[in-house]
Design an enzyme around this catalytic site. Structure first.
Site, PDB file in Angstrom:
ATOM      1  CE  LYS A 169     -38.796 113.064  -4.690  1.00 46.39           C
ATOM      2  NZ  LYS A 169     -37.931 113.987  -5.459  1.00 46.39           N
TER       3      LYS A 169
HETATM    4  O1  G3P Z   1     -36.386 116.891  -5.320  1.00 43.25           O
HETATM    5  C1  G3P Z   1     -37.084 117.800  -4.543  1.00 43.25           C
HETATM    6  C2  G3P Z   1     -36.332 119.016  -4.076  1.00 43.25           C
HETATM    7  O2  G3P Z   1     -34.977 118.772  -3.974  1.00 43.25           O
HETATM    8  C3  G3P Z   1     -36.707 120.307  -4.733  1.00 43.25           C
HETATM    9  O3  G3P Z   1     -35.764 121.332  -4.550  1.00 43.25           O
HETATM   10  O4  G3P Z   1     -34.846 123.564  -5.025  1.00 43.25           O
HETATM   11  O5  G3P Z   1     -37.037 122.883  -6.064  1.00 43.25           O
HETATM   12  O6  G3P Z   1     -36.888 123.379  -3.637  1.00 43.25           O
HETATM   13  P1  G3P Z   1     -36.157 122.866  -4.829  1.00 43.25           P
END
Ligand code: G3P
Length: 219
Positions: free
Chosen positions: A87
Site C-alpha cells: 500500500k
Molecule cells: O484504510 C483506510 C481507510 O479505510 C481509513 O478509514 O475511517 O480512518 O477514514 P477511516
C-alpha cells in the site's frame, strides 16, 4: 463486490473469515498502532499472522515517502507472503514506485485517494487497487459515493484493470451504495459488515416461525 475488512485486529479478521464472506484485509499505520504493533520485526510478524488468517489479499502500507525507500520497504513487505499488497500513498514518488512494482509483478494499493485525477494517475501507473476514502470525503461535505461512480466511469472508458477499493466505509448504506455504483471492493470495520445482517422483520419472522413450530409439536 469483494468484502475486505479494514483492521489489524486478528480476532476481528478471524471472525469475518469464519463467516465465509471475506475476500481480504486492509491495514494502515493508524490501524497497526491501534493494536500496539510497532518495531520492524513485530510489524512483519503481525502481517504474516494476518496473511495466515485470511484467504485473500492483505494490504500492508509503507511508511517511506521517497522513491528508493518505498521500493526497499515495499519489496521487503512483499516477501512476507504472496497475499501481501504493497500500500503506497498518492504522492509523486508513490506513483513512480507503483509503476516500478507493477513491472516487477508486485501487487499495489494506491491509498489516500480523494479525487478522480488521483485515481487516473494510479491506474496509469498500474496500481492493482486504488483506495478512495469515501467517509473522510463525506466528513467534509463532499459526496464520497459520487467519487466512486466517477472513477468507475473513467476506468470503464479506458478498460483500466485497476480495482476500485472503496475505503473509509462508515455505515452499512455506504456498502450498499458502493455496490450500486460498481466498486470492485469495499473495506470496512467488522461492526459495519455485521450491521448488514440486521433487519427487525428477520428477527420477528424467525421468532414467529420457531414459535409456530413449537406449538405444532405440542399439539
Ligand atoms: O484504510 C483506510 C481507510 O479505510 C481509513 O478509514 O475511517 O480512518 O477514514 P477511516
Amino acid at each position: 463486490m469483494k468484502f475486505f475488512i479494514d483492521t489489524a485486529n486478528l480476532k476481528d479478521i478471524r471472525e469475518a473469515q469464519d463467516l465465509g464472506i471475506l475476500d481480504g484485509v486492509t491495514t494502515n499505520p493508524s490501524l497497526m498502532a491501534k493494536q500496539k504493533i510497532s518495531g520492524k520485526d513485530r510489524v512483519m510478524q503481525h502481517y504474516k499472522a494476518i496473511c495466515d488468517s485470511v484467504d485473500g489479499d492483505v494490504s500492508a502500507e509503507v511508511i517511506a515517502t521517497t522513491f528508493h525507500e518505498i521500493i526497499a520497504e515495499g519489496e521487503e513487505l512483499a516477501e512476507i507472503d504472496d497475499k501481501i499488497v504493497v500500500k503506497v500513498p498518492m504522492i509523486k514518488d508513490g506513483i513512480k514506485a507503483i509503476n516500478y512494482f507493477s513491472e516487477k509483478g508486485i501487487k499495489t494499493n494506491c491509498t489516500l485517494i480523494f479525487s478522480a485525477g488521483q485515481a487516473l494517475l494510479a491506474a496509469k501507473a498500474g496500481a492493482t487497487y486504488v483506495s478512495p476514502f469515501i467517509g473522510r470525503l463525506d466528513d467534509i461535505s463532499v459526496d464520497g459515493i459520487a467519487l466512486i461512480e466517477q472513477i468507475a466511469l473513467i476506468y470503464r472508458n479506458y478498460s483500466y484493470s485497476t480495482q476500485i477499493l472503496a475505503a473509509s466505509i462508515r455505515h452499512p448504506m455506504h456498502i450498499i451504495q458502493c455496490a450500486e455504483v460498481g466498486a470492485d471492493v469495499m473495506t470496512g470495520p467488522l461492526s459495519v459488515i455485521n450491521a448488514l445482517f440486521s433487519h427487525p422483520l428477520t428477527d420477528l419472522g424467525l421468532a414467529k416461525f420457531l414459535a409456530d413450530h413449537k406449538e405444532a409439536a405440542v399439539k
